[in-house]
Every structure is written in structure tokens, then in C-alpha cells.
Design a protein around this motif. Sequence first.
Motif, mmCIF file in Angstrom:
data_model
loop_
_atom_site.group_PDB
_atom_site.id
_atom_site.type_symbol
_atom_site.label_atom_id
_atom_site.label_comp_id
_atom_site.label_asym_id
_atom_site.label_seq_id
_atom_site.Cartn_x
_atom_site.Cartn_y
_atom_site.Cartn_z
ATOM 1 N N ILE A 233 0.848 -1.205 0.000
ATOM 2 C CA ILE A 233 0.000 0.000 0.000
ATOM 3 C C ILE A 233 0.878 1.249 0.000
ATOM 4 N N ASP A 234 0.520 2.181 -0.861
ATOM 5 C CA ASP A 234 1.198 3.474 -0.934
ATOM 6 C C ASP A 234 0.602 4.369 0.161
ATOM 7 N N GLY A 235 1.306 4.446 1.300
ATOM 8 C CA GLY A 235 0.744 5.072 2.500
ATOM 9 C C GLY A 235 0.266 6.493 2.308
ATOM 10 N N HIS A 236 1.160 7.376 1.844
ATOM 11 C CA HIS A 236 0.775 8.783 1.701
ATOM 12 C C HIS A 236 -0.335 8.962 0.674
ATOM 13 N N SER A 237 -0.275 8.214 -0.424
ATOM 14 C CA SER A 237 -1.271 8.355 -1.479
ATOM 15 C C SER A 237 -2.669 7.989 -0.978
ATOM 16 N N ILE A 238 -2.791 6.849 -0.295
ATOM 17 C CA ILE A 238 -4.109 6.414 0.183
ATOM 18 C C ILE A 238 -4.581 7.303 1.336
ATOM 19 N N LEU A 239 -3.650 7.734 2.172
ATOM 20 C CA LEU A 239 -4.023 8.639 3.265
ATOM 21 C C LEU A 239 -4.541 9.956 2.695
ATOM 22 N N ASN A 240 -3.882 10.450 1.657
ATOM 23 C CA ASN A 240 -4.294 11.692 1.006
ATOM 24 C C ASN A 240 -5.682 11.520 0.373
ATOM 25 N N ARG A 241 -5.895 10.392 -0.298
ATOM 26 C CA ARG A 241 -7.186 10.137 -0.930
ATOM 27 C C ARG A 241 -8.295 10.053 0.123
ATOM 28 N N ALA A 242 -7.989 9.380 1.234
ATOM 29 C CA ALA A 242 -8.985 9.253 2.308
ATOM 30 C C ALA A 242 -9.299 10.609 2.924
ATOM 31 N N PHE A 243 -8.272 11.456 3.063
ATOM 32 C CA PHE A 243 -8.447 12.780 3.679
ATOM 33 C C PHE A 243 -9.476 13.604 2.900
ATOM 34 N N TYR A 244 -9.379 13.573 1.579
ATOM 35 C CA TYR A 244 -10.295 14.359 0.762
ATOM 36 C C TYR A 244 -11.611 13.636 0.480
ATOM 37 N N GLY A 245 -11.644 12.335 0.723
ATOM 38 C CA GLY A 245 -12.856 11.579 0.437
ATOM 39 C C GLY A 245 -13.783 11.393 1.614
ATOM 40 N N VAL A 246 -13.255 11.541 2.845
ATOM 41 C CA VAL A 246 -14.064 11.333 4.053
ATOM 42 C C VAL A 246 -14.331 12.676 4.717
#
Length: 874
Positions: free
Chosen positions: A8-21
Motif C-alpha cells: 500500500i502506498d501510505g501517503h497516497s491512500i491517506l491523502n485520498r482518504a483525507f479528501y474523500g471522508v
Amino acid sequence: MREKLVLIDGHSILNRAFYGVPELTNSEGLHTNAVYGFLNILFKILAEEQPQYLAVAFDLKAPTFRHKMYDAYKGTRKPQPPQLHEQVPVMKEVLTAMGVPLLMKEGYEADDLLGTVAKRMEKEGLDVSVVSGDRDLLQLATEHIMIRIPKTKRTGTEIEDYHAKEVLEKYQVTPPQIIELKAMMGDASDNIPGLPGVGEKTATKLVVAYGTIENACAHVEEIKPTKAKNAFLEHYDLAVLSKKLATIDTDSPIDFVLEDARLTDLYTPEAFALFKKLEFKNLLGRFQCDAPDQKIEQYFYAVEDFGEAEDVFAQAAGAALVSFSVISHKGEVKGISLGWEKEKIYYIPAQGFVTDQYLCEKMTEVLEKADAAVTMNVKEQLSYLHVEKKNLFDAAIAMYLLNPLKDTYAYEDIAKECLDLLVPSVQELLGKEDFGSEDEKAVKNAACYGTYTCLEGKAKLEEKLKENGMWDLFKEIEMPLVYTLYDMEKAGIKADGEALKQYGEQLSGRIKELETTIYDLAGETFNINSPKQLGVILFEKLQLPYGKKTKTGYSTAADVLEKLAPEAPIVSHILEYRQLAKLKSTYADGLAGYIAADGRIHSKFHQTITATGRISSTEPNLQNIPIRMELGRMIRKVFIPEDGFVFVDADYSQIELRVLAHISGDERLIEAYREAQDIHRITASQVFHVPFDEVTPLQRRNAKAVNFGIVYGISSFGLSQDLSISRKEAAEYIEKYFETYPGIKQFLDQSVADAKEKGYVTTLFGRRRPVPELSSSNFMQRSFGERVAMNSPIQGTAADIIKIAMIRVNERLKAEHFRSRLILQVHDELLVEAVKEELDTVKQILAEEMHGAANLKVCLEIDMHTGENWYEAK
């Protein structure tokens, strides 16, 4: 069968979750939406993939060679929002607690680590799934390496999957050629410049035709269109740079041992503790483990005979500090828990060898002798204990002052925030049955946890209150207020049941009249209470404007109808119908069920609900009695004094504006109040530059709207709506107001600036109101935060003043042995049920204590009236 590794690409998924939730924070003010979203994506991936191995890659802060190349080209990268940045270490902590290895290497981006490990493990015979929002990683796709790209939609998270063949189908290029594609078209989201003017369509044609940027450049004269040809001729260096930026290093020196990534039980006690701290209640059900064993329950003892109970009470009576709780369920005492040393916490059930009366009497004796005592929710226990000595420390109120934004204050919060312990809540131990449960051991433990955490947490709570400048507020206002509110609840207010019935009949009559009128105007009968049917009548049959169609039909919300009212008489009737229907259900019908056997309504008052410090009322809410329409105000007629008594109602006059004058220090507003004239007329005179005696009613009304609107941080849009004027006119009013009272503008701006710097605002009495909304990435949230920062010091100070007045009035009436009693508080209004012979003295007490509750630069004025019912007194 090949084993599988998920990367898992940590920063990428965290960034996506930040803007999606949507934005989330826990009770400590920590933003958690990115972590929460990441975990949901992680669990979804694991459920689908069923892998044997898992690892997550993160960038380190040290700049990589790609950072350096990009910075040389275009300065610096855009920093992460602070709300996302603070969640990165939390995410790493959570993953570590779950036993998930983190891939990090100084000088290398997460992409390089993912690429290296993916290619290496593919050679060792594994299937690999790489999860990232970064399409650069598509260059890694093969038959055994799948790139999974989550996309957040309204319906939830969907995931696009790419092996090599899917990359070719979707993009018309092979995975390695994704590098060439990015080199030509660029990728703003990943800071890859590309060739100016070359989009995805043109770049795809060029890659299909020439394969690489180098080959395309060798055939530059053949390139079409001319714009793309010129881009190659003039900016080929950017394409070369972009290719380097887009190329993932699949041979980076990362130490990766496959066995370290083997998936075991993610749901560890350490992870459970973090999930509880982050308040991910929806995810706790995944855990089979309990909270980490704190070995506290070994100190909990159930008293089993009368002699032991006597001994426990005797020891407690000699303690310097005793912690206790009367355990009750539906008004029935179930037992008492108490302790004075953390290794000795006792639960004495009210069964068999002792009665509930014995327990309450013995506990009262202990509290009268103890130097100090701590519990939660003191007011709820006073009816059992009858404690006169006011040496009690309410831990729930202390928690509230330290964080007034929470919904509830329970012993597990004290354990977590003061003692760094995780303990099970009452709900976890007893479920929906609460203390009515027949599980004696669970009841004992729930009771003792409360006593233990209060005993151990009191010193920390006191320390925090002092550190935050709220010890005097707690000691001098909030704790004395407990006893005042208890007295008010106990007294209640008399309600005339027959008058209430007649009021209901009066409302029913008017509601029926309105129904007939509405049906006549509509030309048919329909369900007025059905928004769907009402929308069809108004916007389809009657063809009225402003119809907003939603998935469920037309909106018939109050703001829509109020805008429509001038267009058609039917709308005004519908608005009145709604108001009267609510009056009937909430008050005419609803209040009858609250009249107790003594003929009085004993409403409950709460001091830990509102963030500003205002008191709230429930069961029923007597602070929400309508005042805008005459038929609504009539409900006050059903509230009457006892025979031989009369109501005295005292209401602070414009207290929030007077507070604003004081704390802003604006000399003109202070002087206006000192002149003791009509403040709204004075404001109109000064704002509109007309003589005081020539102010028109309209100018006064507008000035009044601005006066009160400023207190609440009103915008030009809000004022334009209130006054039915243009936004431009409203903005001019506000501008003129601030020119007239420059000290107010300076105060409001400073309040917002201070809140941004400190994270909170304070009242004159030290009450803090955190303003986390100011750090939100959402504009509407930040705007709301600014209004909160402006208003809270004013409204909070007014709330503190009314509390001081309540305490002083109540204590004087009791100290001077009057039968008159304070029975109700509604925002800035106090209602006293006064014995007629005591009336003059009661009015004097009200005037003295309300005027003297605070020493401001302007006088605190009150309006006082008497009456044979609340309507007359008001």
C-alpha cells in the motif's frame, strides 16, 4: 498456488482518504478522517484479496532525488494541509500497533520502494497487488503485479484494477510506456510538468507511433499537430526531466524480509487501545480482544454483610478524599460505590442485608464528615443524599469545562484523558439494560470503575482547570450552580391542566380553520404534513416559483416557504398551520405528560450541554416556549403560581450588547449606554447620520438588526435576508456600523486572530470555548469558526453572568428563610414564585443580585414584571 503480497502506498491512500471522508475529530481535537478512511480502504482490500503478506510504504521527510529535480525546476512542492499532516504519524502508529511493517528509506520515495519490492517478490513467485492513487505505478503492472487504484464516489469506494493487459486496453500503451506518456502529457497532481500544450490524447498518439520520447524527438519533423512538434523543439528538456520524475526505481536498496510482512491478527490489544483513543466506534466490533488488562478490577470488592458495610462507611468517614456514586436505575437506588484508596473500591448493593435508605443515610454522613468528595453528576445524586456541605467535586463538570464540545462525559473519558487508561464503559459492561442489569458482577465493576477513575483523576482534573485558568469558574460558578439547579428542579413550576386542555382545543379549532382555507385555495384535499404532496400542489398544480426538486420531491423547507409567502396566500396559511401543529404536539399535548402528582412540571436543567456555557432544559424544554407569535406566547398562561404566591419575572435588558460594549471597550457604545436612551435609536442616529429625534421606525429596526446581528457575527448575506434588502445595502449598513463603533470591529477581528493562534476563545470569567473549525480545510466550516470566535466570548460571558445571578438569588432566598423560590431560568430571564407577603423584598433581591452579578463598564439593567401567570409576568 502462488501466495499474495499486498503493498500500500501510505501517503497516497491517506491523502485520498483525507479528501474523500468528511472532516472528523476525536474529543481531543485530533483530526482523524484520513486515518479512518485509510483503514476502511485497507479492510476492503484485505477482504477482497485474502493475502498472506502486507506492507505499507511511506515517504520520509528527507528530500529524494526526484524532489530535488522538481524543486530545481519549479521551487518547492505544495505542503500538505496541517489537518492531513498531523494524521501521518498517527497512521504509522496505528499500522505499527496492528503489526504491519512500514517500508521507508531516506532518499527514496514510496513509489521506488513499492516498485522494488513488487518486482523482487514477483521474481520469487508471488502475486503482488499494489494499492495507490498514483497512476505512475501503472508502469509496474505485469501478469503477476496488479495495480489497484481506489476511487471515492458517493456510493462508496470503488477500486480500478490493472494488470498489464488492462493498462493496454485503457491507455493504448504498455505499462513501461506509461513513463513516456507521463513525460509528454505531464501530471500536475504528481508535480510532473510534461510538454506545454500536449494533452493526453496527443501524447497517447505519439507514444503509440514512436514508443519513446527519444524516438519521437528523432522524428520531430514528422510530428503532428504543429503545436506538439513545437513543444518538442522548444521544451524537450522538460520531457526529459518529466521522464526522470515519472520513472520508478525498481532496484532501490530497501531491506525487505518477506516473513516480516506475514499477516497475523491485526486486531491486537495495542490497536484496540488506539482505535478507542481515536474514537473509531464503528471499527471496534472487529476486535475479539478486550482492552489491555489494567488489572484494576482486582481492587473492586462487593460488600456482602451488614458488619462489613458498617466498617466500610466508618473508614470512609475518616478519609481526606472519598470518591463515591449512588447507583440508581429509573429512580430506584441499586447500591453505592465508594473508595478512598485506589486499592480499595467497594460496592454495597441495596439488597438483603441493607436497605436503600440505610445506604443513603450512611453515605450522607460520610460526605458531611469528609474533607472533600468526588463523583460524577452531583445534581442527579442530591435527591438521595441531601448533602448540605458543599464540598463535592463533580468530575463530569470539570471534564465539560476542559472540553465543552463533547456530547457526553463519562468515567472512561477521565480514565483515558487523565490516567492514560482504557477501561470498559457502562454500556460495554451492562449493555442497554444499564444499571438495571441482573449481572451482579458487571454492575459492581461498572460502579467501581466510576469511583476508581474519579478518585484517581480528581487531582489531574483540578490541575488542568488551574492550568487553563478555570479553577475559579469551576469552584465559584459551576459547582454552586449545581445546587441552584437542583433546587429549581425540585421546586418545579405549577401547570394548570385544565387551561392546557383548553389551549389545545383553541389550537385545534384554528388548525381546522387553516386546513379548510388551505384546501379551498389548493382546490383539493391533501396531506399538508406530507412534503411530497405539498410540493406537488405548490410547484406543479399552482405553478409557484422557487421550486427546488430533490430526489424525494420538491423542497418545502421553511426558508423556501417564507420566500414564497408573498407570492400566494396559501403559503402564509401553510406556515401558520405548521407553527400551530408544532405548538399543539409539543406543548398542548406534550406538556400534559410531564405534570407530576403534585401538579407541577419538574424540568431538568443541564450545564454540560452547550459549548458556550448556556444552561439547557429538557423533559420538557421550558426554555423553548414560543414568543414570536401571540398564540405561541399564550402557552405561558397555563403556568401559574401556587395559591398565595405570585410570579416575578426579571429579564436582563440587552445583556449581550452590554457585554460587547464592555469587552470591546468601544467608547461610543459605552457612552450610548451611559446616556440610558434607546440604544437602537442611538445606533440608527449615528450610523445613518440623522438627528436622534428624526430616526424613522425603519431605521431603528435596521439598526436593531445590525446591533444584534453583530453579536452573532452576521454576514452581509444574513443581514440582507433578515431585512429583505440587497446584499450590497446590508454590507453598507455593516460598514457604517463599524465606522461608528470602531472598537467593536477591532475586538471582533482580534477575537478571530486570537482563536486562530490559541485554538480557543475565553469569556470574562475564563471559560474557554475551543474553535477547531478555524483550522478546517472547508471554507464553510472556517466561516462558522470565525462567527463562533466572535460570538462565544460575548454569549459565554452573558451565560456566566446569569449563572452568578441565579446562584446569588437562590442562596439569598434560602439564607433569609423565604418561602419564595427561584423556579425557572430561560436564557437571560429568571422566574421567581414569590409569596405575596415577601414580594417587595423578593423584587429587591432580584434587582440587587442581577445588577451586581458583574461589574461592567456599562450598567446591567433588568426588566421586572409580576403576574398571576407566566404570561402576565413576562
